[in-house]
Design an enzyme around this catalytic site. Structure first.
Site, PDB file in Angstrom:
ATOM      1  N   ASN A 182       0.833  -1.205   0.000  1.00  0.00           N
ATOM      2  CA  ASN A 182       0.000   0.000   0.000  1.00  0.00           C
ATOM      3  C   ASN A 182       0.867   1.254   0.000  1.00  0.00           C
ATOM      4  O   ASN A 182       0.477   2.280  -0.559  1.00  0.00           O
ATOM      5  CB  ASN A 182      -0.937  -0.019   1.215  1.00  0.00           C
ATOM      6  CG  ASN A 182      -1.979  -1.106   1.080  1.00  0.00           C
ATOM      7  OD1 ASN A 182      -2.960  -0.940   0.378  1.00  0.00           O
ATOM      8  ND2 ASN A 182      -1.748  -2.238   1.711  1.00  0.00           N
ATOM      9  N   HIS A 212      11.405   1.103   4.273  1.00  0.00           N
ATOM     10  CA  HIS A 212      10.841   1.775   3.093  1.00  0.00           C
ATOM     11  C   HIS A 212      11.834   2.834   2.635  1.00  0.00           C
ATOM     12  O   HIS A 212      12.198   3.715   3.412  1.00  0.00           O
ATOM     13  CB  HIS A 212       9.502   2.418   3.451  1.00  0.00           C
ATOM     14  CG  HIS A 212       8.552   1.438   4.046  1.00  0.00           C
ATOM     15  ND1 HIS A 212       7.856   0.534   3.283  1.00  0.00           N
ATOM     16  CD2 HIS A 212       8.213   1.182   5.329  1.00  0.00           C
ATOM     17  CE1 HIS A 212       7.124  -0.217   4.069  1.00  0.00           C
ATOM     18  NE2 HIS A 212       7.322   0.139   5.320  1.00  0.00           N
TER      19      HIS A 212
HETATM   20  N1  LIG Z   1      -0.826   2.200   4.026  1.00  0.00           N
HETATM   21  C1  LIG Z   1       0.038   1.471   4.707  1.00  0.00           C
HETATM   22  O1  LIG Z   1       1.155   1.920   4.981  1.00  0.00           O
HETATM   23  C2  LIG Z   1      -0.336   0.108   5.167  1.00  0.00           C
HETATM   24  C3  LIG Z   1      -1.569  -0.436   4.906  1.00  0.00           C
HETATM   25  N2  LIG Z   1      -1.914  -1.664   5.384  1.00  0.00           N
HETATM   26  C4  LIG Z   1      -3.276  -2.164   5.132  1.00  0.00           C
HETATM   27  O2  LIG Z   1      -3.902  -2.400   6.368  1.00  0.00           O
HETATM   28  C5  LIG Z   1      -4.611  -3.603   6.307  1.00  0.00           C
HETATM   29  C6  LIG Z   1      -4.842  -4.169   7.693  1.00  0.00           C
HETATM   30  O3  LIG Z   1      -3.620  -4.548   8.266  1.00  0.00           O
HETATM   31  P1  LIG Z   1      -3.607  -5.594   9.472  1.00  0.00           P
HETATM   32  O4  LIG Z   1      -4.591  -5.232  10.499  1.00  0.00           O
HETATM   33  O5  LIG Z   1      -2.194  -5.728   9.871  1.00  0.00           O
HETATM   34  O6  LIG Z   1      -4.109  -6.911   8.733  1.00  0.00           O
HETATM   35  P2  LIG Z   1      -4.759  -8.201   9.427  1.00  0.00           P
HETATM   36  O7  LIG Z   1      -4.765  -9.254   8.380  1.00  0.00           O
HETATM   37  O8  LIG Z   1      -4.112  -8.475  10.728  1.00  0.00           O
HETATM   38  O9  LIG Z   1      -6.257  -7.762   9.738  1.00  0.00           O
HETATM   39  C7  LIG Z   1      -7.196  -7.406   8.762  1.00  0.00           C
HETATM   40  C8  LIG Z   1      -8.576  -7.427   9.408  1.00  0.00           C
HETATM   41  O10 LIG Z   1      -9.525  -6.861   8.526  1.00  0.00           O
HETATM   42  C9  LIG Z   1     -10.606  -7.744   8.366  1.00  0.00           C
HETATM   43  N3  LIG Z   1     -11.173  -7.552   7.022  1.00  0.00           N
HETATM   44  C10 LIG Z   1     -10.534  -7.625   5.838  1.00  0.00           C
HETATM   45  N4  LIG Z   1     -11.397  -7.359   4.849  1.00  0.00           N
HETATM   46  C11 LIG Z   1     -12.595  -7.130   5.422  1.00  0.00           C
HETATM   47  C12 LIG Z   1     -13.876  -6.814   4.926  1.00  0.00           C
HETATM   48  N5  LIG Z   1     -14.099  -6.668   3.614  1.00  0.00           N
HETATM   49  N6  LIG Z   1     -14.897  -6.652   5.806  1.00  0.00           N
HETATM   50  C13 LIG Z   1     -14.690  -6.792   7.130  1.00  0.00           C
HETATM   51  N7  LIG Z   1     -13.492  -7.076   7.678  1.00  0.00           N
HETATM   52  C14 LIG Z   1     -12.453  -7.244   6.821  1.00  0.00           C
HETATM   53  C15 LIG Z   1     -10.029  -9.141   8.582  1.00  0.00           C
HETATM   54  O11 LIG Z   1     -11.044 -10.041   8.950  1.00  0.00           O
HETATM   55  C16 LIG Z   1      -9.071  -8.850   9.739  1.00  0.00           C
HETATM   56  O12 LIG Z   1      -9.750  -8.803  10.958  1.00  0.00           O
HETATM   57  C17 LIG Z   1      -3.769  -4.466   5.348  1.00  0.00           C
HETATM   58  O13 LIG Z   1      -4.539  -5.477   4.754  1.00  0.00           O
HETATM   59  C18 LIG Z   1      -3.326  -3.449   4.335  1.00  0.00           C
HETATM   60  O14 LIG Z   1      -4.313  -3.338   3.329  1.00  0.00           O
HETATM   61  C19 LIG Z   1      -1.039  -2.398   6.132  1.00  0.00           C
HETATM   62  C20 LIG Z   1       0.202  -1.910   6.401  1.00  0.00           C
HETATM   63  C21 LIG Z   1       0.678  -0.628   5.934  1.00  0.00           C
HETATM   64  O1  LIG Z   2       3.417  -1.828   6.887  1.00  0.00           O
HETATM   65  C1  LIG Z   2       4.269  -1.812   5.991  1.00  0.00           C
HETATM   66  O2  LIG Z   2       5.490  -1.845   6.241  1.00  0.00           O
HETATM   67  C2  LIG Z   2       3.888  -1.643   4.555  1.00  0.00           C
HETATM   68  C3  LIG Z   2       2.770  -2.425   4.108  1.00  0.00           C
HETATM   69  O3  LIG Z   2       2.438  -3.468   4.617  1.00  0.00           O
HETATM   70  C4  LIG Z   2       2.053  -1.910   2.936  1.00  0.00           C
HETATM   71  O4  LIG Z   2       2.586  -1.020   2.266  1.00  0.00           O
HETATM   72  O5  LIG Z   2       0.945  -2.394   2.671  1.00  0.00           O
END
Ligand SMILES: NC(=O)C1=CN([C@@H]2O[C@H](COP(=O)(O)OP(=O)(O)OC[C@H]3O[C@@H](n4cnc5c(N)ncnc54)[C@H](O)[C@@H]3O)[C@@H](O)[C@H]2O)C=CC1
Ligand SMILES: O=C([O-])CC(=O)C(=O)O
Length: 256
Positions: A182, A212
């Site tokens: 992302n 990053h």
């Molecule tokens: N912009 C950035 O820098 C970053 C963005 N992310 C995003 O954040 C998201 C979440 O990260 P984590 O919590 O670590 O992942 P995770 O896998 O630990 O948790 C994701 C949660 O969201 C729920 N979920 C997913 N899709 C859903 C939907 N359509 N409806 C209801 N619940 C839903 C899952 O059931 C789970 O509880 C990642 O999938 C990624 O897209 C993660 C890291 C960095």
């Molecule tokens: O949390 C991070 O380091 C980055 C990540 O997962 C993302 O860009 O989706």
């Protein structure tokens, strides 16, 4: 008291709940059915588990997406069409340009959280003078890439030294690695766009960090930024800073 709706109940959502600033409360959590009992036990009457944001009869002060790109695609328009404020962490969803246009033209306010990276403000300013190139590299441990498309490109169990296993555009990276790239989309949206932003993804068995690296050049000069982030204990894919950027969005609600 500001009352927010959380979308997602995974590692990042837990980190946000633990650090919720004073003056902010969670009123609703949009989560998969299997999480609903745990949410009821933890929050009682204070926060309602929902299947859809539309099931909420009130107006949340903020809808905070901490779930997935799929969740942005699934609920984003419905939230914005109600005139609500939506902050998204899964910015890679906007690699789908039709979805991006629909979200940007909807009524409510859309905020892209800075997530696991920094420097987007400087990159956006630099863009005003013209950017020549923007290159982003993500370096994570093999554990952080497990369960992702990386497994089809590289043997994560066998690598002994740092290896770039993907090179392409931010659009390709965000689509192929929805839980890992992302940041590529965030940088692209702040800078030269999804197709012109070059991305390298690297697995490094010697690191425990999510690093990053951003390199941009243009009329302004040159920007080199390296952010060496600690992953969340519950999800090595996700940097702690990404969760903290969501906490910051909550705190800003209390500072207006
Ligand atoms: N912009 C950035 O820098 C970053 C963005 N992310 C995003 O954040 C998201 C979440 O990260 P984590 O919590 O670590 O992942 P995770 O896998 O630990 O948790 C994701 C949660 O969201 C729920 N979920 C997913 N899709 C859903 C939907 N359509 N409806 C209801 N619940 C839903 C899952 O059931 C789970 O509880 C990642 O999938 C990624 O897209 C993660 C890291 C960095
Ligand atoms: O949390 C991070 O380091 C980055 C990540 O997962 C993302 O860009 O989706």
């Amino acid at each position: 008291m500001k009352k927010i709706m959380l979308i997602g109940y995974g590692a990042m959502a837990q980190a946000v709940i633990e650090r919720l600033p004073e003056g902010v409360t969670i009123g609703w959590i949009v989560a998969r059915t299997h999480h609903h009992a745990a949410i009821r036990t933890r929050f009682g009457d204070r926060a309602r588990p929902l299947l859809l944001p539309q099931d909420c009869a009130e107006t949340p002060d903020l809808v905070l997406e901490c779930a997935s790109q799929q969740a942005v695609a699934q609920y984003g328009e419905a939230v914005l069409h109600r005139g609500w404020h939506l902050a998204i962490i899964s910015t890679g969803a906007l690699a789908d340009s039709a979805l991006e246009q629909r979200l940007r033209h909807a009524d409510g306010r859309l905020t892209l959280l800075s997530g696991a990276v920094a420097g987007i403000d400087g990159l956006a300013a630099a863009k005003e003078g013209g950017l020549e190139q923007v290159v982003y590299r993500s370096r994570k441990s093999p554990a952080s890439w497990r369960g992702s498309y990386a497994e089809t490109l590289i043997d994560l169990n066998a690598i002994r030294e740092a290896q770039i296993f993907f090179e392409g555009s931010a659009r390709e990276a965000a689509r192929l690695f929805p839980a890992n790239a992302n940041v590529a989309a965030t940088i692209a949206l702040g800078g030269v766009g999804m197709d012109a932003t070059r991305v390298q993804l690297m697995a490094d068995p010697a690191t425990q960090r999510n690093t990053h690296t951003l390199h941009a050049s243009g009329l302004f000069g040159e920007l080199r930024l390296e952010l060496s982030g600690l992953p969340l204990a519950d999800n090595p894919k996700t940097s702690t800073l990404a969760a903290l950027s969501a906490v910051r969005a909550c705190r800003e609600l209390t500072q207006r």
